[in-house]
Motif scaffolding. Structure first.
Motif, PDB file in Angstrom:
ATOM      1  N   LYS A  77       0.815  -1.214   0.000  1.00  0.00           N
ATOM      2  CA  LYS A  77       0.000   0.000   0.000  1.00  0.00           C
ATOM      3  C   LYS A  77       0.848   1.264   0.000  1.00  0.00           C
ATOM      4  CE  LYS A  77      -4.129  -2.119   1.951  1.00  0.00           C
ATOM      5  NZ  LYS A  77      -5.197  -2.055   2.967  1.00  0.00           N
ATOM      6  N   ARG A  78       2.052   1.194   0.549  1.00  0.00           N
ATOM      7  CA  ARG A  78       2.949   2.357   0.521  1.00  0.00           C
ATOM      8  C   ARG A  78       3.375   2.710  -0.903  1.00  0.00           C
ATOM      9  NH1 ARG A  78       5.049  -0.174   5.334  1.00  0.00           N
ATOM     10  NH2 ARG A  78       4.626   1.156   7.163  1.00  0.00           N
ATOM     11  N   GLN A  79       3.270   1.736  -1.802  1.00  0.00           N
ATOM     12  CA  GLN A  79       3.662   1.973  -3.193  1.00  0.00           C
ATOM     13  C   GLN A  79       2.489   2.400  -4.072  1.00  0.00           C
ATOM     14  OE1 GLN A  79       6.521  -1.141  -4.701  1.00  0.00           O
ATOM     15  NE2 GLN A  79       5.935  -2.179  -2.799  1.00  0.00           N
ATOM     16  N   ILE A  80       1.320   2.619  -3.445  1.00  0.00           N
ATOM     17  CA  ILE A  80       0.101   2.941  -4.178  1.00  0.00           C
ATOM     18  C   ILE A  80      -0.391   4.330  -3.807  1.00  0.00           C
ATOM     19  CG2 ILE A  80      -2.302   2.266  -4.574  1.00  0.00           C
ATOM     20  CD1 ILE A  80      -1.504  -0.600  -3.869  1.00  0.00           C
ATOM     21  N   GLY A  81      -0.833   5.071  -4.820  1.00  0.00           N
ATOM     22  CA  GLY A  81      -1.482   6.357  -4.601  1.00  0.00           C
ATOM     23  C   GLY A  81      -2.905   6.300  -5.119  1.00  0.00           C
ATOM     24  N   VAL A  82      -3.817   6.934  -4.395  1.00  0.00           N
ATOM     25  CA  VAL A  82      -5.231   6.887  -4.754  1.00  0.00           C
ATOM     26  C   VAL A  82      -5.792   8.301  -4.802  1.00  0.00           C
ATOM     27  CG1 VAL A  82      -7.496   5.969  -4.183  1.00  0.00           C
ATOM     28  CG2 VAL A  82      -5.446   4.644  -3.617  1.00  0.00           C
ATOM     29  N   VAL A  83      -6.411   8.647  -5.922  1.00  0.00           N
ATOM     30  CA  VAL A  83      -7.100   9.931  -6.072  1.00  0.00           C
ATOM     31  C   VAL A  83      -8.532   9.617  -6.475  1.00  0.00           C
ATOM     32  CG1 VAL A  83      -7.156  12.161  -7.231  1.00  0.00           C
ATOM     33  CG2 VAL A  83      -4.955  11.045  -6.785  1.00  0.00           C
ATOM     34  N   MET A  84      -9.444   9.694  -5.517  1.00  0.00           N
ATOM     35  CA  MET A  84     -10.834   9.334  -5.774  1.00  0.00           C
ATOM     36  C   MET A  84     -11.598  10.515  -6.364  1.00  0.00           C
ATOM     37  SD  MET A  84     -10.561   6.272  -4.973  1.00  0.00           S
ATOM     38  CE  MET A  84     -12.230   5.628  -5.085  1.00  0.00           C
ATOM     39  N   GLN A  85     -12.783  10.209  -6.895  1.00  0.00           N
ATOM     40  CA  GLN A  85     -13.601  11.225  -7.573  1.00  0.00           C
ATOM     41  C   GLN A  85     -14.003  12.344  -6.627  1.00  0.00           C
ATOM     42  OE1 GLN A  85     -16.981   9.649  -9.645  1.00  0.00           O
ATOM     43  NE2 GLN A  85     -17.932  11.637  -9.917  1.00  0.00           N
ATOM     44  N   ASN A  86     -14.425  12.003  -5.425  1.00  0.00           N
ATOM     45  CA  ASN A  86     -14.808  13.018  -4.446  1.00  0.00           C
ATOM     46  C   ASN A  86     -13.560  13.595  -3.797  1.00  0.00           C
ATOM     47  OD1 ASN A  86     -17.587  12.563  -4.856  1.00  0.00           O
ATOM     48  ND2 ASN A  86     -17.550  10.828  -3.447  1.00  0.00           N
ATOM     49  N   VAL A  87     -13.429  14.916  -3.837  1.00  0.00           N
ATOM     50  CA  VAL A  87     -12.263  15.575  -3.252  1.00  0.00           C
ATOM     51  C   VAL A  87     -12.224  15.271  -1.757  1.00  0.00           C
ATOM     52  CG1 VAL A  87     -11.166  17.783  -2.766  1.00  0.00           C
ATOM     53  CG2 VAL A  87     -12.246  17.382  -4.993  1.00  0.00           C
ATOM     54  N   ALA A  88     -11.092  14.744  -1.281  1.00  0.00           N
ATOM     55  CA  ALA A  88     -10.950  14.342   0.123  1.00  0.00           C
ATOM     56  C   ALA A  88      -9.753  15.059   0.735  1.00  0.00           C
ATOM     57  CB  ALA A  88     -10.791  12.827   0.222  1.00  0.00           C
ATOM     58  N   VAL A  89      -9.980  16.288   1.194  1.00  0.00           N
ATOM     59  CA  VAL A  89      -8.945  17.058   1.877  1.00  0.00           C
ATOM     60  C   VAL A  89      -9.553  17.655   3.140  1.00  0.00           C
ATOM     61  CG1 VAL A  89      -7.652  17.592  -0.216  1.00  0.00           C
ATOM     62  CG2 VAL A  89      -9.463  19.145   0.536  1.00  0.00           C
ATOM     63  N   PHE A  90      -8.704  18.161   4.011  1.00  0.00           N
ATOM     64  CA  PHE A  90      -9.158  18.740   5.276  1.00  0.00           C
ATOM     65  C   PHE A  90      -9.362  20.242   5.116  1.00  0.00           C
ATOM     66  CE2 PHE A  90      -6.782  14.932   6.610  1.00  0.00           C
ATOM     67  CZ  PHE A  90      -7.766  14.294   7.363  1.00  0.00           C
ATOM     68  N   ASP A  91     -10.577  20.702   5.385  1.00  0.00           N
ATOM     69  CA  ASP A  91     -10.900  22.118   5.210  1.00  0.00           C
ATOM     70  C   ASP A  91     -10.124  23.016   6.164  1.00  0.00           C
ATOM     71  OD1 ASP A  91     -12.713  21.586   3.190  1.00  0.00           O
ATOM     72  OD2 ASP A  91     -14.417  21.419   4.569  1.00  0.00           O
ATOM     73  N   GLU A  92      -9.739  22.475   7.340  1.00  0.00           N
ATOM     74  CA  GLU A  92      -9.067  23.305   8.344  1.00  0.00           C
ATOM     75  C   GLU A  92      -7.555  23.368   8.136  1.00  0.00           C
ATOM     76  OE1 GLU A  92      -9.735  19.163  10.184  1.00  0.00           O
ATOM     77  OE2 GLU A  92     -10.759  20.569   8.845  1.00  0.00           O
ATOM     78  N   LEU A  93      -7.044  22.648   7.136  1.00  0.00           N
ATOM     79  CA  LEU A  93      -5.615  22.678   6.830  1.00  0.00           C
ATOM     80  C   LEU A  93      -5.364  23.444   5.540  1.00  0.00           C
ATOM     81  CD1 LEU A  93      -4.539  18.972   7.584  1.00  0.00           C
ATOM     82  CD2 LEU A  93      -4.533  20.948   9.126  1.00  0.00           C
ATOM     83  N   THR A  94      -4.213  24.094   5.439  1.00  0.00           N
ATOM     84  CA  THR A  94      -3.841  24.802   4.214  1.00  0.00           C
ATOM     85  C   THR A  94      -3.435  23.803   3.142  1.00  0.00           C
ATOM     86  OG1 THR A  94      -1.508  24.959   4.844  1.00  0.00           O
ATOM     87  CG2 THR A  94      -2.974  26.744   5.586  1.00  0.00           C
ATOM     88  N   VAL A  95      -3.186  24.315   1.942  1.00  0.00           N
ATOM     89  CA  VAL A  95      -2.719  23.469   0.845  1.00  0.00           C
ATOM     90  C   VAL A  95      -1.465  22.710   1.257  1.00  0.00           C
ATOM     91  CG1 VAL A  95      -1.611  23.546  -1.429  1.00  0.00           C
ATOM     92  CG2 VAL A  95      -3.762  24.772  -1.050  1.00  0.00           C
ATOM     93  N   TYR A  96      -0.474  23.442   1.797  1.00  0.00           N
ATOM     94  CA  TYR A  96       0.776  22.795   2.200  1.00  0.00           C
ATOM     95  C   TYR A  96       0.519  21.748   3.277  1.00  0.00           C
ATOM     96  CZ  TYR A  96       5.542  22.077   3.837  1.00  0.00           C
ATOM     97  OH  TYR A  96       6.741  21.498   4.185  1.00  0.00           O
ATOM     98  N   GLU A  97      -0.282  22.112   4.285  1.00  0.00           N
ATOM     99  CA  GLU A  97      -0.526  21.203   5.405  1.00  0.00           C
ATOM    100  C   GLU A  97      -1.282  19.947   4.969  1.00  0.00           C
ATOM    101  OE1 GLU A  97      -0.740  24.650   8.899  1.00  0.00           O
ATOM    102  OE2 GLU A  97      -2.559  23.994   7.840  1.00  0.00           O
ATOM    103  N   ASN A  98      -2.208  20.096   4.033  1.00  0.00           N
ATOM    104  CA  ASN A  98      -2.919  18.924   3.523  1.00  0.00           C
ATOM    105  C   ASN A  98      -1.965  17.949   2.855  1.00  0.00           C
ATOM    106  OD1 ASN A  98      -5.989  18.477   3.527  1.00  0.00           O
ATOM    107  ND2 ASN A  98      -5.859  20.702   3.273  1.00  0.00           N
TER     108      ASN A  98
END
Length: 313
Positions: A77-98
């Protein structure tokens, strides 16, 4: 032969009475940009969740990088990256922090993680937005942030599920260029989209699935050779006698003819010089015509012929 990056054999997944995957088979080789297509409810998301071991399945086997994929396969799993259709980021974190947070799930070394986060921001073009919170970003920038969070740890295998949904053409172009660059740098990519022109542009091979089965697989050229239509001809005309339509239908390689809205529409299967034969026929009848269009089949034509044209939920 090299070991496939993903190997699925006879995969069966049921949701009570619903058979979501019906003895599904698939192999994806290293270095591919592999398009996984299918109508809504065809089993694409279930397939990806089974590969990622987010879902259990009833029968079959899944190998990733030549090893069995299990819920506790953390090294895989460490060798896998996943980008799903629904945006999954933290609203309380900045771009860098996310990006730093998601990268930190895989990279513990702080100096290396900082380097990877900076490279990920530069890769998706978010350097000047590093201190922005997600709510301040446009839809296109949010999508790019979502991608950066999924690929910052430099995975060898990346799943991209509808990464360009609802973004402007400029952002879409930036995202597609980024996907091609990831592939050039060595990542194997599994890509799903309902935008057929994107799939034609970037995917090296494509699988079309429906009702839990793999219906067709190959390059875009190979898939186009699987369907009946090889050429679509449209000719603008004022009118044409009905008996002439019957005669045109009897021309070699023609299998469908209609005349609507002052346009003669002819579908051909195989053969060469179909357009010339149609035009020769019209001239022999001394029929005048205007603009002429000849189009080869698209991936969209392949998709509709293989999966059907009925509406899906």
């Amino acid at each position: 032969m090299s070991t496939p990056v993903i190997k699925i054999e006879n995969l069966v997944k049921r949701y009570h009475e619903l058979l979501a995957l019906d003895h599904f088979n698939l192999e994806i080789d290293e270095g591919e940009v592999f398009g996984l297509l299918g109508p809504n409810g065809s089993g694409k998301t279930t397939t990806m969740n089974c590969i990622l071991s987010l879902l259990s399945y009833d029968k079959g086997s899944i190998e990733v990088f030549g090893k069995e994929m299990r819920p506790d396969s953390y090294e895989l799993k460490r060798q896998i990256g996943v980008v799903m259709q629904n945006v999954a980021v933290f609203d309380e974190l900045t771009v860098y922090e996310n990006i730093d947070y998601f990268c930190g799930l895989y990279i513990q070394d702080k100096a290396l993680r900082k380097q990877y986060v900076e490279e990920a921001m530069e890769f998706v073009g978010l350097q000047e937005f590093r201190k922005f919170f997600p709510r301040k970003l446009s839809g296109g920038l949010l999508r790019r942030l979502n991608i950066a969070c999924g690929i910052a740890h430099k995975p060898k295998l990346i799943f991209l599920d509808e990464p360009t949904v609802a973004v402007d053409p400029q952002s879409r172009n930036k995202i597609l260029e980024g996907i091609e660059e990831l592939n050039r740098k060595g990542a194997t990519i599994v890509y799903t989209s309902h935008y057929m022109e994107e799939v034609e542009q970037i995917c090296t091979r494509i699988a079309i699935m429906d009702k839990g089965k793999n219906l067709a697989i190959g390059t875009k050229e190979e898939l186009k050779q699987m369907i009946k239509k090889s050429e679509e001809i449209r000719i603008e005309m004022v009118d044409i006698p009905k008996e002439y339509l019957t005669e045109i239908r009897n021309i070699k390689h023609v299998y469908e003819v209609c005349f609507e809205n002052h346009q003669l529409h002819v579908l051909c299967s195989g053969g060469k010089h179909n357009l010339l034969r149609i035009l020769d026929y019209l001239q022999s009848k001394e029929l005048s015509f205007g603009r002429v269009y000849s189009e080869l089949p698209t991936l969209n034509d392949v998709f509709l012929e293989i999966t059907g044209k009925e509406l899906r939920d």
